[in-house]
Design a protein around this motif. Sequence first.
Motif, short mmCIF file in Angstrom:
data_model
loop_
_atom_site.label_atom_id
_atom_site.label_comp_id
_atom_site.label_asym_id
_atom_site.label_seq_id
_atom_site.Cartn_x
_atom_site.Cartn_y
_atom_site.Cartn_z
N LEU A 1 -22.23 -42.28 161.13
CA LEU A 1 -21.87 -40.88 160.90
C LEU A 1 -22.54 -39.99 161.97
O LEU A 1 -23.33 -40.47 162.78
CB LEU A 1 -22.21 -40.45 159.48
CG LEU A 1 -23.54 -40.87 158.86
CD1 LEU A 1 -24.64 -39.95 159.29
CD2 LEU A 1 -23.41 -40.88 157.35
N SER A 2 -22.17 -38.70 162.01
CA SER A 2 -22.76 -37.79 162.99
C SER A 2 -23.88 -36.97 162.35
O SER A 2 -23.89 -36.76 161.15
CB SER A 2 -21.75 -36.80 163.57
OG SER A 2 -20.50 -37.37 163.70
N LEU A 3 -24.78 -36.51 163.21
CA LEU A 3 -25.95 -35.78 162.74
C LEU A 3 -26.12 -34.51 163.55
O LEU A 3 -25.98 -34.53 164.77
CB LEU A 3 -27.19 -36.67 162.88
CG LEU A 3 -27.13 -37.96 162.04
CD1 LEU A 3 -28.15 -38.97 162.53
CD2 LEU A 3 -27.36 -37.64 160.55
N SER A 4 -26.42 -33.41 162.86
CA SER A 4 -26.67 -32.20 163.62
C SER A 4 -27.90 -31.47 163.12
O SER A 4 -28.31 -31.63 161.97
CB SER A 4 -25.44 -31.29 163.62
OG SER A 4 -25.17 -30.86 162.33
N ILE A 5 -28.49 -30.70 164.02
CA ILE A 5 -29.66 -29.89 163.69
C ILE A 5 -29.21 -28.45 163.51
O ILE A 5 -28.69 -27.83 164.45
CB ILE A 5 -30.75 -29.98 164.79
CG1 ILE A 5 -31.15 -31.44 165.05
CG2 ILE A 5 -31.97 -29.14 164.41
CD1 ILE A 5 -31.92 -32.12 163.94
N ASP A 6 -29.41 -27.95 162.30
CA ASP A 6 -28.95 -26.63 161.89
C ASP A 6 -30.04 -25.58 162.16
O ASP A 6 -31.21 -25.91 162.28
CB ASP A 6 -28.69 -26.70 160.36
CG ASP A 6 -27.71 -25.65 159.88
OD1 ASP A 6 -27.28 -24.80 160.67
OD2 ASP A 6 -27.38 -25.70 158.68
N ASP A 7 -29.61 -24.32 162.23
CA ASP A 7 -30.53 -23.18 162.40
C ASP A 7 -31.45 -23.38 163.60
O ASP A 7 -32.63 -23.02 163.56
CB ASP A 7 -31.38 -22.96 161.13
CG ASP A 7 -30.54 -22.75 159.89
OD1 ASP A 7 -29.34 -22.49 160.02
OD2 ASP A 7 -31.09 -22.85 158.77
N PHE A 8 -30.91 -23.97 164.65
CA PHE A 8 -31.77 -24.30 165.79
C PHE A 8 -32.28 -23.03 166.46
O PHE A 8 -31.55 -22.08 166.68
CB PHE A 8 -31.02 -25.18 166.82
CG PHE A 8 -31.97 -25.82 167.80
CD1 PHE A 8 -32.65 -26.97 167.45
CD2 PHE A 8 -32.21 -25.23 169.03
CE1 PHE A 8 -33.56 -27.55 168.33
CE2 PHE A 8 -33.11 -25.81 169.93
CZ PHE A 8 -33.79 -26.96 169.58
N GLN B 1 -17.28 -42.21 160.19
CA GLN B 1 -17.09 -41.37 161.38
C GLN B 1 -16.53 -39.98 161.06
O GLN B 1 -16.56 -39.09 161.90
CB GLN B 1 -16.18 -42.06 162.40
CG GLN B 1 -14.70 -41.94 162.11
CD GLN B 1 -13.99 -43.28 162.15
OE1 GLN B 1 -14.43 -44.28 161.57
NE2 GLN B 1 -12.88 -43.32 162.86
N TYR B 2 -16.04 -39.78 159.84
CA TYR B 2 -15.52 -38.48 159.44
C TYR B 2 -16.57 -37.60 158.77
O TYR B 2 -16.27 -36.49 158.34
CB TYR B 2 -14.31 -38.64 158.51
CG TYR B 2 -13.16 -39.32 159.19
CD1 TYR B 2 -12.41 -38.63 160.15
CD2 TYR B 2 -12.85 -40.65 158.93
CE1 TYR B 2 -11.37 -39.26 160.80
CE2 TYR B 2 -11.80 -41.27 159.57
CZ TYR B 2 -11.07 -40.58 160.51
OH TYR B 2 -10.03 -41.19 161.16
N VAL C 1 -7.85 -32.66 159.70
CA VAL C 1 -9.23 -32.19 159.70
C VAL C 1 -10.11 -33.32 160.25
O VAL C 1 -10.30 -34.34 159.60
CB VAL C 1 -9.71 -31.80 158.28
CG1 VAL C 1 -11.13 -31.24 158.32
CG2 VAL C 1 -8.76 -30.79 157.66
N PRO C 2 -10.63 -33.15 161.48
CA PRO C 2 -11.31 -34.27 162.13
C PRO C 2 -12.67 -34.64 161.54
O PRO C 2 -13.10 -35.79 161.67
CB PRO C 2 -11.50 -33.79 163.58
CG PRO C 2 -10.54 -32.66 163.74
CD PRO C 2 -10.43 -32.03 162.40
N LYS C 3 -13.36 -33.68 160.91
CA LYS C 3 -14.70 -34.02 160.43
C LYS C 3 -15.16 -33.08 159.33
O LYS C 3 -14.80 -31.92 159.30
CB LYS C 3 -15.68 -33.96 161.61
CG LYS C 3 -16.94 -34.77 161.38
CD LYS C 3 -17.68 -35.03 162.68
CE LYS C 3 -17.18 -36.29 163.36
NZ LYS C 3 -18.12 -36.87 164.31
N MET C 4 -15.98 -33.62 158.44
CA MET C 4 -16.57 -32.85 157.35
C MET C 4 -18.08 -32.79 157.53
O MET C 4 -18.74 -33.83 157.55
CB MET C 4 -16.25 -33.53 156.02
CG MET C 4 -16.96 -33.00 154.80
SD MET C 4 -16.47 -31.32 154.34
CE MET C 4 -14.78 -31.57 153.79
N ALA C 5 -18.63 -31.59 157.68
CA ALA C 5 -20.08 -31.44 157.81
C ALA C 5 -20.68 -31.00 156.47
O ALA C 5 -20.15 -30.10 155.82
CB ALA C 5 -20.42 -30.43 158.90
N VAL C 6 -21.77 -31.64 156.09
CA VAL C 6 -22.43 -31.36 154.81
C VAL C 6 -23.90 -30.99 155.06
O VAL C 6 -24.59 -31.67 155.83
CB VAL C 6 -22.35 -32.60 153.88
CG1 VAL C 6 -23.13 -32.39 152.59
CG2 VAL C 6 -20.89 -32.94 153.56
#
Length: 279
Positions: A174-181, A144-145, A111-116
């Motif tokens: 860590l990585s960052l994402s914008i949800d519900d775009f 990084q995971y 499992v390469p990554k866990m998004a929370v």
Amino acid sequence: AKEAGKNNCQFYAKGMSASAVNFLLLENDLRRGIDQNQLVLHYQPQVDLATGKLIGVEALVRWQHPERGMVSPMHFIPLAEETGLIVPLGDWVLKEACHQQQSWLGSDLDVPKMAVNLSTRQFRQKDFPGKVAMVLRDTGLPAQYLELEITESCAMEHASETINQLNQLNQMGLSLSIDDFGTGYSSLAYLKRFPIDKLKIDSSFIHDIPLDQNDAAIARSIIGLAHNMQLTVVAEGVEQEQQVQWLRENHCDQVQGFLFAKPMSATNFKAHFNAAGEF
Ligand code: C2E
Ligand code: CA
Ligand code: CA
Ligand code: CA
């Protein structure tokens, strides 16, 4: 209305609606639920469109209520946000997700990554980056995971503070994402200053593609915007093969939705993933 035995009436007479009472009951219930370990995380795969490979999972919280059964986060996250319970709840989610990801790293599951998901109140805490650092340290998970998702409306609400907070998190690796775009009001001037990796196209724009021309135009624009900013783009709520085909033709990078897999408990995830290998 002041006679004995009419306590309920008095209660309401003080200006409380039935729904406010319900709210209070639920708040106590949720407080107890958090303390008594009634929360569980389910995990939904995110899949690379070109290769079909698993690129990560998103952790989604559920409440195993002793009487009500499995309660959807849509029914208690808003309450938790309003009462401040989101802070202990969010702390628990982050820790549990990192712990799970760390144990997957040491297993034969790749499992390469866990998004929370983060709620606004949680993200706005001054010491939030410090909290994340502590959870990573305590669980032994390399940064990084981990990926953190904040909604577009949360990100844009106090955009200059957002930049500050995101910069600290980004520096941790860590990585960052914008949800519900697409559902909020993005300032592109701010968006380009956020050190983010990913945009998640809200499922409401995916639902009616390819038939709805407006939704298709919006989804295509978001994909273009993301790629022009060197961001990865994910489509959420993918349920039909036709949508996948359209998304592939329009160069979307990743997909998430019931067509591939529903959110699953860690146990079910292991069984599903071992059987399928890739999606
Ligand atoms: P979200 O972050 O946008 O999560 C995606 C939601 O869409 C999830 O609902 C997921 O089960 C659902 N979904 C995924 N694929 C499909 C599909 O193909 N079709 C349809 N109809 N739905 C799909 P869920 O798990 O009920 O969560 C709802 C929302 O609750 C989440 O939306 C998120 O805003 C919030 N949430 C869930 N877990 C957490 C958490 O741990 N912390 C915070 N702050 N919010 C959470
Ligand atoms: Ca999300
Ligand atoms: Ca980064
Ligand atoms: Ca979303």
